[in-house]
Design a protein around this motif. Structure first.
Motif, PDB file in Angstrom:
ATOM      1  N   UNK A 113      18.697  41.026  -2.558  1.00 38.34           N
ATOM      2  CA  UNK A 113      18.983  39.609  -2.665  1.00 38.34           C
ATOM      3  C   UNK A 113      20.450  39.266  -2.741  1.00 38.34           C
ATOM      4  N   UNK A 114      20.720  37.992  -2.593  1.00 40.67           N
ATOM      5  CA  UNK A 114      22.078  37.463  -2.672  1.00 40.67           C
ATOM      6  C   UNK A 114      22.198  36.635  -3.941  1.00 40.67           C
ATOM      7  N   UNK A 115      22.067  35.361  -3.897  1.00 36.32           N
ATOM      8  CA  UNK A 115      22.187  34.476  -5.072  1.00 36.32           C
ATOM      9  C   UNK A 115      20.881  33.724  -5.263  1.00 36.32           C
ATOM     10  N   UNK A 116      19.803  34.480  -5.377  1.00 38.91           N
ATOM     11  CA  UNK A 116      18.469  33.855  -5.428  1.00 38.91           C
ATOM     12  C   UNK A 116      18.257  33.063  -6.702  1.00 38.91           C
ATOM     13  N   UNK A 117      19.245  33.108  -7.594  1.00 39.98           N
ATOM     14  CA  UNK A 117      19.184  32.289  -8.809  1.00 39.98           C
ATOM     15  C   UNK A 117      19.582  30.842  -8.515  1.00 39.98           C
ATOM     16  N   UNK A 118      20.167  30.605  -7.341  1.00 41.83           N
ATOM     17  CA  UNK A 118      20.751  29.283  -7.072  1.00 41.83           C
ATOM     18  C   UNK A 118      19.829  28.415  -6.236  1.00 41.83           C
ATOM     19  N   UNK A 119      19.744  27.119  -6.584  1.00 35.67           N
ATOM     20  CA  UNK A 119      18.864  26.192  -5.852  1.00 35.67           C
ATOM     21  C   UNK A 119      19.305  26.093  -4.400  1.00 35.67           C
ATOM     22  N   UNK A 120      20.581  26.426  -4.116  1.00 33.34           N
ATOM     23  CA  UNK A 120      21.075  26.302  -2.739  1.00 33.34           C
ATOM     24  C   UNK A 120      20.564  27.410  -1.828  1.00 33.34           C
ATOM     25  N   UNK A 121      20.016  28.454  -2.444  1.00 38.56           N
ATOM     26  CA  UNK A 121      19.624  29.654  -1.683  1.00 38.56           C
ATOM     27  C   UNK A 121      18.223  29.488  -1.111  1.00 38.56           C
ATOM     28  N   UNK A 122      18.009  29.923   0.098  1.00 34.87           N
ATOM     29  CA  UNK A 122      16.645  29.966   0.623  1.00 34.87           C
ATOM     30  C   UNK A 122      15.834  30.922  -0.247  1.00 34.87           C
ATOM     31  N   UNK A 123      14.612  30.522  -0.594  1.00 38.56           N
ATOM     32  CA  UNK A 123      13.771  31.434  -1.373  1.00 38.56           C
ATOM     33  C   UNK A 123      14.329  31.688  -2.753  1.00 38.56           C
ATOM     34  N   UNK A 124      14.915  30.648  -3.374  1.00 40.57           N
ATOM     35  CA  UNK A 124      15.416  30.795  -4.753  1.00 40.57           C
ATOM     36  C   UNK A 124      14.244  31.159  -5.674  1.00 40.57           C
ATOM     37  N   UNK A 125      14.553  31.875  -6.749  1.00 48.61           N
ATOM     38  CA  UNK A 125      13.477  32.370  -7.615  1.00 48.61           C
ATOM     39  C   UNK A 125      13.779  32.086  -9.073  1.00 48.61           C
ATOM     40  N   UNK A 126      12.723  31.983  -9.861  1.00 51.46           N
ATOM     41  CA  UNK A 126      12.907  31.858 -11.304  1.00 51.46           C
ATOM     42  C   UNK A 126      13.239  33.251 -11.842  1.00 51.46           C
ATOM     43  N   UNK A 127      13.700  33.290 -13.081  1.00 48.28           N
ATOM     44  CA  UNK A 127      14.072  34.615 -13.597  1.00 48.28           C
ATOM     45  C   UNK A 127      12.857  35.526 -13.725  1.00 48.28           C
ATOM     46  N   UNK A 128      11.694  34.956 -13.965  1.00 51.11           N
ATOM     47  CA  UNK A 128      10.489  35.785 -14.044  1.00 51.11           C
ATOM     48  C   UNK A 128      10.128  36.326 -12.667  1.00 51.11           C
ATOM     49  N   UNK A 129      10.138  35.408 -11.674  1.00 49.40           N
ATOM     50  CA  UNK A 129       9.836  35.840 -10.303  1.00 49.40           C
ATOM     51  C   UNK A 129      10.844  36.903  -9.864  1.00 49.40           C
ATOM     52  N   UNK A 179      26.121  20.822   3.352  1.00 49.03           N
ATOM     53  CA  UNK A 179      25.131  21.870   3.700  1.00 49.03           C
ATOM     54  C   UNK A 179      24.355  22.327   2.472  1.00 49.03           C
ATOM     55  N   UNK A 180      25.043  22.463   1.345  1.00 42.95           N
ATOM     56  CA  UNK A 180      24.330  22.934   0.150  1.00 42.95           C
ATOM     57  C   UNK A 180      23.544  21.800  -0.491  1.00 42.95           C
ATOM     58  N   UNK A 181      23.970  20.568  -0.174  1.00 44.47           N
ATOM     59  CA  UNK A 181      23.219  19.432  -0.725  1.00 44.47           C
ATOM     60  C   UNK A 181      23.252  18.313   0.301  1.00 44.47           C
ATOM     61  N   UNK A 182      22.164  17.630   0.431  1.00 44.70           N
ATOM     62  CA  UNK A 182      22.102  16.549   1.424  1.00 44.70           C
ATOM     63  C   UNK A 182      21.867  17.150   2.799  1.00 44.70           C
ATOM     64  N   UNK A 183      21.360  16.387   3.708  1.00 42.37           N
ATOM     65  CA  UNK A 183      21.016  16.944   5.019  1.00 42.37           C
ATOM     66  C   UNK A 183      21.635  16.089   6.095  1.00 42.37           C
ATOM     67  N   UNK A 184      22.898  16.401   6.405  1.00 48.84           N
ATOM     68  CA  UNK A 184      23.614  15.635   7.433  1.00 48.84           C
ATOM     69  C   UNK A 184      22.898  15.811   8.763  1.00 48.84           C
ATOM     70  N   UNK A 185      22.917  14.808   9.572  1.00 48.78           N
ATOM     71  CA  UNK A 185      22.238  14.890  10.877  1.00 48.78           C
ATOM     72  C   UNK A 185      23.240  15.065  12.016  1.00 48.78           C
TER      73      UNK A 185
END
Ligand code: AHR
Length: 508
Positions: free
Chosen positions: A168-184, A295-301
């Protein structure tokens, strides 16, 4: 104003791993395509790699390259990069099409060309434990199973022997694809590590971590027995959403943070009983966050709002002596903690906020490059005790989190020696924007050196930078130092990084 450094060459802190001078390469902007790899360029070799970039990486002895991400990896499926013909896919991390032309085989070829260890970061976002352990099969099994056979069919008969793997990379972060809780996270790391070790028990495993006790308590409870490293990241300039340069003095205030982060992470390892068992990999770090707005927040078109701005990373005037001095202070912190810090990866090595900038006719070496050039060619392996006493410094606003006026000591040093004791090399960063600092060095009783050299990064201004039209405004200077016994005074110029290299005479 004098500053005193008292050296105890026999009091060893540890032996620094060369991996502390590691690098990071992500599929983002022009790091890979148009960065290290540009097939068809007159500057590229037969395999498509930029020869000028390879030469610059060899000159700083790059020991390891972490790849392919970063956020990119958390939706990357590695098989697409080794299946011919390569099929492009849509990279949801950075919202661009990834051609898949540069995959595992090209990456390993890059590492081999410069003598660097590969360090693969795996997809713990949309990937699975099996997909990741299959990647280990592709790289490290000789012929067993479909994936090793695919590597051989691709023309690579011998296993790659990839030693370093991150789950993994930064799966703790909401910005990451497939972010996970600490238990997961703890469960995923444990199951993935188990399968990877079943394929190749010799691999060294890293897992994404943050400086948070709860996250690490769960991660290490579930998976600590499989891990060799915990991975932490640091970007300090707050420049991912704006492309501003905070200025030299504020950047120097931010240079105080890595030491604190390392102390915090060391404390977490101590608290969890893993100090001495796991090592810290600071495997993404840079003064400046990469500029990728909307890119990390909001979805520019409109691509002009989230793709085109990335070219703002290519403005070379943003990369000044603040970057070089921050880099020296960061590396000093890692070296002073070399008993626990085993790897660090400058983020990234080429383009974006990297130290090597490419353009159609060549490269520009940004100031941070010269810090690596000095440190990898002159600092030694054994880090010893160097006690620095100083009151010189200045105050600046530390804008990293809650802006606060911070006192910034002028000098930051690390003291190293060769294993045989014949060379002493001191890394010294002078954070003072205007004033040189006289460093009075107590070498230790009866310590004599027959010759010496002062190397430093020469720049006519704290905000000096290199660019296409002026590639040598910032470079390396040196002068001889006298033979010395017991004491030596050396003047360190302002806004620079220096190495004081002293050599004992030929053994009688
Ligand atoms: O800004 C680049 C990103 O920073 C990397 O992809 C990620 O690992 C970190 O959050």
């Amino acid at each position: 104003m004098q500053t005193k450094l008292t050296i105890q060459t026999r009091r060893e802190i540890g032996t620094a791993s060369p991996m502390i001078y590691g690098q990071f390469l992500e599929h983002f902007h022009r790091q890979v395509y148009g960065g290290v790899w540009e097939p068809g360029s007159p500057l590229s070799d037969a395999d498509g790699f930029r020869k000028d970039v390879l030469d610059a990486m060899r000159a700083i002895h790059v020991p390891v390259i972490r790849w392919p991400g970063g956020c990119f990896v958390s939706a990357y499926h590695w098989v697409g990069g080794v299946t011919n013909p390569r099929q492009p896919y849509y990279d949801k991390a950075w919202r661009v099409e990834e051609p898949n032309d540069f995959g595992t085989d090209e990456y390993v070829a890059l590492c081999r060309k410069i003598g660097a260890e590969p360090y693969i970061c795996s997809n713990a976002g949309t990937g699975t434990s099996e997909e990741t352990s299959d990647w280990v099969e592709y790289c490290n099994l000789d012929h067993e199973g479909p994936w090793a056979k695919l590597r051989r069919a691709n023309g690579h008969e011998k296993p790659y022997g990839v030693k370093y793997w991150s789950i993994g990379n930064e799966n703790y972060g909401a910005w990451e694809m497939g972010a996970k809780t600490e238990t997961e996270w703890g469960r995923y790391v444990a199951e993935t590590a188990k399968m990877m070790k079943r394929v190749d028990p010799t691999v060294e495993l890293f897992a994404a971590s943050i400086m948070d006790l709860s996250w690490n308590v769960n991660l290490l409870k579930e998976a600590g027995r499989y891990l060799d490293w915990i991975s932490v990241h640091g970007y300090y300039g707050g420049t991912d959403q704006n492309n501003n340069y905070n200025g030299f003095e504020r950047s120097m205030a931010q240079s105080l943070l890595p030491d604190r982060q390392l102390a915090h992470t060391r404390g977490i390892l101590e608290a969890t009983g893993y100090l001495g068992k796991l090592k810290i990999a600071f495997d993404e770090w840079n003064l400046k966050g990469w500029y990728h707005p909307n890119i990390m927040s909001g979805y520019a078109t409109d691509p002009k709002d989230y793709i085109l701005p990335r070219n703002g990373n290519d403005i070379n005037s943003l990369y000044t002596m603040a970057d070089a001095v921050f880099t020296g202070v960061f590396l000093n912190a890692c070296l002073r903690n070399c008993d626990t810090v085993g790897m660090a990866n400058f983020s990234p090595v080429v383009n974006t906020r990297g130290m090597i900038f490419t353009h159609k006719e060549g490269i520009v070496l940004r100031p941070s490059y010269y810090t690596f050039l000095l440190y990898t060619n002159h600092l030694q392996d054994v880090v010893v005790d160097g006690y620095l006493e100083q009151d010189a410094g200045f105050t600046a606003l530390n804008v990293a989190r809650d802006p606060v006026e911070t006192f910034v000591p002028a000098l930051d040093t690390v003291t190293t020696r060769s294993k045989d004791g014949t060379i002493l090399a001191i890394g010294a960063a002078n954070r003072d924007p205007e004033n040189a600092q006289t460093l009075k060095i107590d070498l230790g009783r009866d310590e004599s050196y027959a010759s010496g050299t002062l190397y430093w990064i020469e720049a006519d201004d704290k905000d000096a930078y290199n660019d296409i039209d002026r590639p040598d405004r910032v470079g390396i200077a040196s002068r001889e130092l006298p033979a010395c016994t017991d004491f030596l005074s050396v003047e360190i110029p302002p806004h620079t990084v220096a190495v004081i290299e002293l050599k004992k005479g030929d053994k009688a």
